[in-house]
Design a protein around this motif. Sequence first.
Motif, PDB file in Angstrom:
ATOM      1  N   GLU A 114      55.219 103.986  18.673  1.00 36.85           N
ATOM      2  CA  GLU A 114      56.423 104.556  17.524  1.00 36.85           C
ATOM      3  C   GLU A 114      55.895 104.715  16.310  1.00 36.85           C
ATOM      4  O   GLU A 114      55.949 105.406  15.508  1.00 36.85           O
ATOM      5  CB  GLU A 114      57.287 103.049  17.409  1.00 36.85           C
ATOM      6  N   LYS A 116      52.812 106.078  15.793  1.00 41.14           N
ATOM      7  CA  LYS A 116      52.111 107.416  15.823  1.00 41.14           C
ATOM      8  C   LYS A 116      53.201 108.329  15.526  1.00 41.14           C
ATOM      9  O   LYS A 116      52.886 109.186  14.656  1.00 41.14           O
ATOM     10  CB  LYS A 116      51.268 107.512  17.088  1.00 41.14           C
ATOM     11  N   LYS A 117      54.434 107.997  16.206  1.00 44.66           N
ATOM     12  CA  LYS A 117      55.642 109.243  16.142  1.00 44.66           C
ATOM     13  C   LYS A 117      55.963 108.886  14.424  1.00 44.66           C
ATOM     14  O   LYS A 117      56.142 110.035  13.992  1.00 44.66           O
ATOM     15  CB  LYS A 117      56.703 108.654  17.037  1.00 44.66           C
ATOM     16  N   HIS A 118      56.019 107.964  13.992  1.00 42.73           N
ATOM     17  CA  HIS A 118      56.400 107.713  12.333  1.00 42.73           C
ATOM     18  C   HIS A 118      55.236 108.522  11.614  1.00 42.73           C
ATOM     19  O   HIS A 118      55.761 109.224  10.733  1.00 42.73           O
ATOM     20  CB  HIS A 118      56.711 106.479  12.128  1.00 42.73           C
ATOM     21  N   LYS A 120      53.493 111.156  12.504  1.00 40.34           N
ATOM     22  CA  LYS A 120      53.414 112.404  12.575  1.00 40.34           C
ATOM     23  C   LYS A 120      54.772 113.008  11.775  1.00 40.34           C
ATOM     24  O   LYS A 120      54.621 114.153  11.271  1.00 40.34           O
ATOM     25  CB  LYS A 120      53.516 112.810  14.207  1.00 40.34           C
ATOM     26  N   GLU A 121      55.855 112.140  11.839  1.00 41.44           N
ATOM     27  CA  GLU A 121      56.877 112.734  11.161  1.00 41.44           C
ATOM     28  C   GLU A 121      56.890 112.711   9.733  1.00 41.44           C
ATOM     29  O   GLU A 121      56.937 113.794   8.815  1.00 41.44           O
ATOM     30  CB  GLU A 121      58.089 111.822  11.461  1.00 41.44           C
TER      31      GLU A 121
END
Length: 128
Positions: A114, A116-118, A120-121
């Motif tokens: 989560e 990492k996803k945040h 990247k966003e």
Amino acid sequence: RVPVLQAAGKTNSSSLLGLTEAELKEQFVRGNGPGGQATNKTSNCVVLKHIPSGIVVKCHQTRSVEQNRKIAREILQEKVDLFYRGEDSDVFKEKKASEKKKQEKKRRAKENLERKKHFKEMQQLDKK
């Protein structure tokens, strides 16, 4: 009593319930699974039964009968201990502890994903 070493790398055998040879019934049968002629012709699979509890263990982990006998006794000793002691058994406690550890590891991995996803966003927004 049967001298049992460290049971499959898990619990200390001194804390487990002991087994006597009189309580055990041992058979040697042909193993199954991959291995072709080596498995089909040799009876190196050990079937061990604890007569009082009715617990049966089948071990065909190695090609050696002696090693399979030893491993079967270790596994049977753990199962008998779990059968008689239930939740008070060291085997049960270790399984619960490893389950808890596994769940914690899974939770941390999910959090990292989560994060990492945040991240990247946020990078995508900075580029725009």
